[in-house]
Design a protein around this motif. Structure first.
Motif, PDB file in Angstrom:
ATOM      1  N   THR A   1       0.841  -1.199   0.000  1.00  0.00           N
ATOM      2  CA  THR A   1       0.000   0.000   0.000  1.00  0.00           C
ATOM      3  C   THR A   1       0.873   1.245   0.000  1.00  0.00           C
ATOM      4  O   THR A   1       1.860   1.314   0.727  1.00  0.00           O
ATOM      5  N   THR A   2       0.506   2.224  -0.807  1.00  0.00           N
ATOM      6  CA  THR A   2       1.157   3.529  -0.759  1.00  0.00           C
ATOM      7  C   THR A   2       0.191   4.536  -0.138  1.00  0.00           C
ATOM      8  O   THR A   2      -0.959   4.652  -0.580  1.00  0.00           O
TER       9      THR A   2
ATOM     10  N   ALA B   1      -2.600  -0.920  -3.673  1.00  0.00           N
ATOM     11  CA  ALA B   1      -3.697  -0.111  -3.138  1.00  0.00           C
ATOM     12  C   ALA B   1      -3.125   1.204  -2.638  1.00  0.00           C
ATOM     13  O   ALA B   1      -1.926   1.305  -2.335  1.00  0.00           O
ATOM     14  N   VAL B   2      -4.005   2.201  -2.555  1.00  0.00           N
ATOM     15  CA  VAL B   2      -3.611   3.539  -2.102  1.00  0.00           C
ATOM     16  C   VAL B   2      -4.507   3.949  -0.941  1.00  0.00           C
ATOM     17  O   VAL B   2      -5.722   3.689  -0.958  1.00  0.00           O
ATOM     18  N   VAL B   3      -3.910   4.569   0.064  1.00  0.00           N
ATOM     19  CA  VAL B   3      -4.676   5.289   1.083  1.00  0.00           C
ATOM     20  C   VAL B   3      -4.425   6.771   0.843  1.00  0.00           C
ATOM     21  O   VAL B   3      -3.278   7.216   0.803  1.00  0.00           O
TER      22      VAL B   3
ATOM     23  N   VAL C   1      -5.813   0.866  -9.236  1.00  0.00           N
ATOM     24  CA  VAL C   1      -5.916   0.020  -8.046  1.00  0.00           C
ATOM     25  C   VAL C   1      -6.862   0.681  -7.052  1.00  0.00           C
ATOM     26  O   VAL C   1      -7.183   1.863  -7.178  1.00  0.00           O
ATOM     27  N   PRO C   2      -7.341  -0.059  -6.043  1.00  0.00           N
ATOM     28  CA  PRO C   2      -8.262   0.527  -5.073  1.00  0.00           C
ATOM     29  C   PRO C   2      -7.670   1.721  -4.329  1.00  0.00           C
ATOM     30  O   PRO C   2      -6.487   1.710  -3.969  1.00  0.00           O
TER      31      PRO C   2
ATOM     32  N   ALA D   1      -5.471  -1.329   7.552  1.00  0.00           N
ATOM     33  CA  ALA D   1      -5.973  -2.681   7.816  1.00  0.00           C
ATOM     34  C   ALA D   1      -6.889  -3.126   6.681  1.00  0.00           C
ATOM     35  O   ALA D   1      -6.867  -4.297   6.269  1.00  0.00           O
ATOM     36  N   LEU D   2      -7.676  -2.193   6.164  1.00  0.00           N
ATOM     37  CA  LEU D   2      -8.565  -2.515   5.054  1.00  0.00           C
ATOM     38  C   LEU D   2      -7.772  -2.823   3.783  1.00  0.00           C
ATOM     39  O   LEU D   2      -8.039  -3.819   3.103  1.00  0.00           O
ATOM     40  N   THR D   3      -6.790  -1.981   3.456  1.00  0.00           N
ATOM     41  CA  THR D   3      -6.008  -2.249   2.248  1.00  0.00           C
ATOM     42  C   THR D   3      -5.158  -3.507   2.415  1.00  0.00           C
ATOM     43  O   THR D   3      -4.850  -4.178   1.427  1.00  0.00           O
TER      44      THR D   3
END
Length: 254
Positions: A11-12, A48-50, A94-95, A187-189
């Motif tokens: 995740t980034t 995935a990205v936050v 990505v998400p 936690a979700l990613t």
């Protein structure tokens, strides 16, 4: 530079960083557009990205100083850039999980609504103050989050609504303490990035494509994506792992 990047496994975390309230100016719109629009060049291995904020507020809206120089001659170019920035987040391959604390107003709401999922802190509030400052915009993005009557009430009053009031509409996945927002999003990613990058990219393309299709056309498109994905090694590995009751071993695992 108004965006900072930090890797957490696959995740980034992309952090909006224009204190004090992340009011977005034209340069920041360009940076958002270029990061998400050239995602494969900048972050090729990210699953995935936050998208979050390093400040107290997620994003207080458009930089008001730029409205003072807005006129019929320059508005078309500026508005295209704004649209392109929001669309680049939505079209990210990505998400994207929005991790929101404090105000997400106007532009901030549109940025959050362009994400796939929103995790909010207890201080988070969402709104479209456009009517109150004599501009238009944001209603279409707000309509992705709430039903039409709620959208119209929020838009006409220009009042922000707390995240806790929006959970029931599915606008926000969950509300947590402000200090837990980033960890909750990660936690979700983490549950997303255990899957292969190939599958996640196909899923994102599929979900974006079928969002406004009817049931028949949407499901037909998903089936075509299954056919396309069946030729990928990671897809065959996922099936083999399920049959053999073992964790899959993807080429892109991090």
């Amino acid at each position: 530079m108004y965006l900072s990047l930090q890797e957490f496994g696959a995740t980034t975390v992309v952090t909006l960083d224009r204190p004090p309230v992340n009011a977005v100016n034209m340069s920041m719109y360009e940076e958002i557009r270029d990061l998400f629009g050239r995602f494969d060049e900048v972050l090729p291995g990210t699953k995935a990205v936050v998208l979050t904020s390093g400040a107290k507020h997620f994003c207080g809206g458009n930089d008001l100083e730029e409205f003072l120089t807005l006129n019929p001659a320059n508005s078309a170019g500026r508005m295209r850039l704004v649209r392109d920035a929001f669309a680049a987040i939505y079209d990210c391959p990505v998400p994207v999980v929005g991790a929101v604390r404090g105000a997400a107003l106007g532009t901030g709401l549109a940025i959050a609504a362009s994400c796939d999922v929103i995790v909010a802190g207890e201080s988070a509030r969402f709104g479209t103050p456009e009517v109150s400052v004599g501009v238009m915009g944001g209603a279409a993005h707000l309509a992705r989050l709430v039903p039409q009557p709620i959208m119209r009430a929020m838009y006409f009053t220009a009042d922000p609504w707390p995240a806790s009031d929006l959970v029931g509409f599915g606008s926000v996945l969950r509300v947590v303490a402000d200090g837990e927002v980033l960890d909750s999003a990660l936690a979700l990613t983490g549950k997303m990035t255990r899957h292969s990058l190939t599958a996640l990219r196909h899923a994102k393309e599929s979900l974006n494509t079928i969002e406004f299709m009817d049931l028949k056309a949407g499901y037909e498109f998903e089936q075509r994506m299954t056919g396309r994905l069946s030729g990928e090694a990671d897809s065959r590995e996922a099936v083999a792992a399920l049959r053999e009751r073992r964790p899959p071993s993807y080429r892109d695992q991090r």
